[in-house]
Design a protein around this motif. Structure first.
Motif, mmCIF file in Angstrom:
data_model
loop_
_atom_site.group_PDB
_atom_site.id
_atom_site.type_symbol
_atom_site.label_atom_id
_atom_site.label_comp_id
_atom_site.label_asym_id
_atom_site.label_seq_id
_atom_site.Cartn_x
_atom_site.Cartn_y
_atom_site.Cartn_z
ATOM 1 N N GLY A 19 -1.855 -7.450 -4.766
ATOM 2 C CA GLY A 19 -3.100 -7.565 -3.623
ATOM 3 C C GLY A 19 -3.317 -8.918 -3.322
ATOM 4 O O GLY A 19 -3.622 -9.034 -2.132
ATOM 5 N N SER A 71 -9.572 3.494 0.479
ATOM 6 C CA SER A 71 -9.270 2.359 -0.304
ATOM 7 C C SER A 71 -9.887 1.983 -1.647
ATOM 8 O O SER A 71 -9.583 1.007 -1.878
ATOM 9 N N THR A 74 -6.121 1.775 -5.163
ATOM 10 C CA THR A 74 -4.885 1.772 -4.662
ATOM 11 C C THR A 74 -4.192 0.907 -5.553
ATOM 12 O O THR A 74 -4.800 0.257 -6.385
ATOM 13 N N TYR A 76 -3.242 -1.913 -4.818
ATOM 14 C CA TYR A 76 -3.329 -3.422 -4.495
ATOM 15 C C TYR A 76 -4.457 -3.814 -5.358
ATOM 16 O O TYR A 76 -4.614 -4.859 -5.444
ATOM 17 N N ASN A 82 -5.841 -3.738 0.404
ATOM 18 C CA ASN A 82 -5.227 -2.665 0.963
ATOM 19 C C ASN A 82 -5.538 -2.454 2.608
ATOM 20 O O ASN A 82 -4.646 -2.202 3.215
ATOM 21 N N TYR A 83 -6.739 -2.933 2.942
ATOM 22 C CA TYR A 83 -6.776 -3.469 4.540
ATOM 23 C C TYR A 83 -5.713 -4.449 5.084
ATOM 24 O O TYR A 83 -5.347 -4.460 5.904
ATOM 25 N N ARG A 86 -2.536 -2.614 5.533
ATOM 26 C CA ARG A 86 -2.563 -1.767 6.487
ATOM 27 C C ARG A 86 -2.340 -2.592 7.865
ATOM 28 O O ARG A 86 -1.584 -2.283 8.662
#
Length: 91
Positions: A19, A71, A74, A76, A82-83, A86
């Motif tokens: 992450g 989210s 996840t 991460y 997670n954003y 994406r």
């Protein structure tokens, strides 16, 4: 083949590291393209919609919308990571 046991602590630690790496990559990409991202409920879902959102972000220097849902849990380690994934993925 040697099998190494993986426990929850190890997986969480690896996910958090992944992450952090993903957030760094997204920040670098944002500097390179001139716009960042923000979680949104109405993120683009098709290739054409992604292209339109990228063009809008480029022209208006507004954040690129990434889907805010899904989210909470996840690989991460955090919703923010997670954003970032994406954003990186869509770019």
């Amino acid at each position: 083949m040697i099998k190494t046991p993986v426990n929850e602590y190890t997986m969480n630690k690896a996910g958090a590291e992944l992450g952090r790496w993903m957030i760094q990559r997204a920040a670098r990409l944002a500097r390179d393209v001139g716009f960042s991202y923000e979680p949104a409920g109405d993120a683009p879902e098709t290739y054409e919609a992604v292209l339109a959102a990228v063009r809008r972000s480029q022209c208006e220097r507004v954040p690129f919308p990434v889907w805010a849902g899904g989210s909470d849990a996840t690989i991460y380690g955090s919703a923010e990571a997670n954003y970032a994934f994406r954003y990186w993925h869509d770019m």
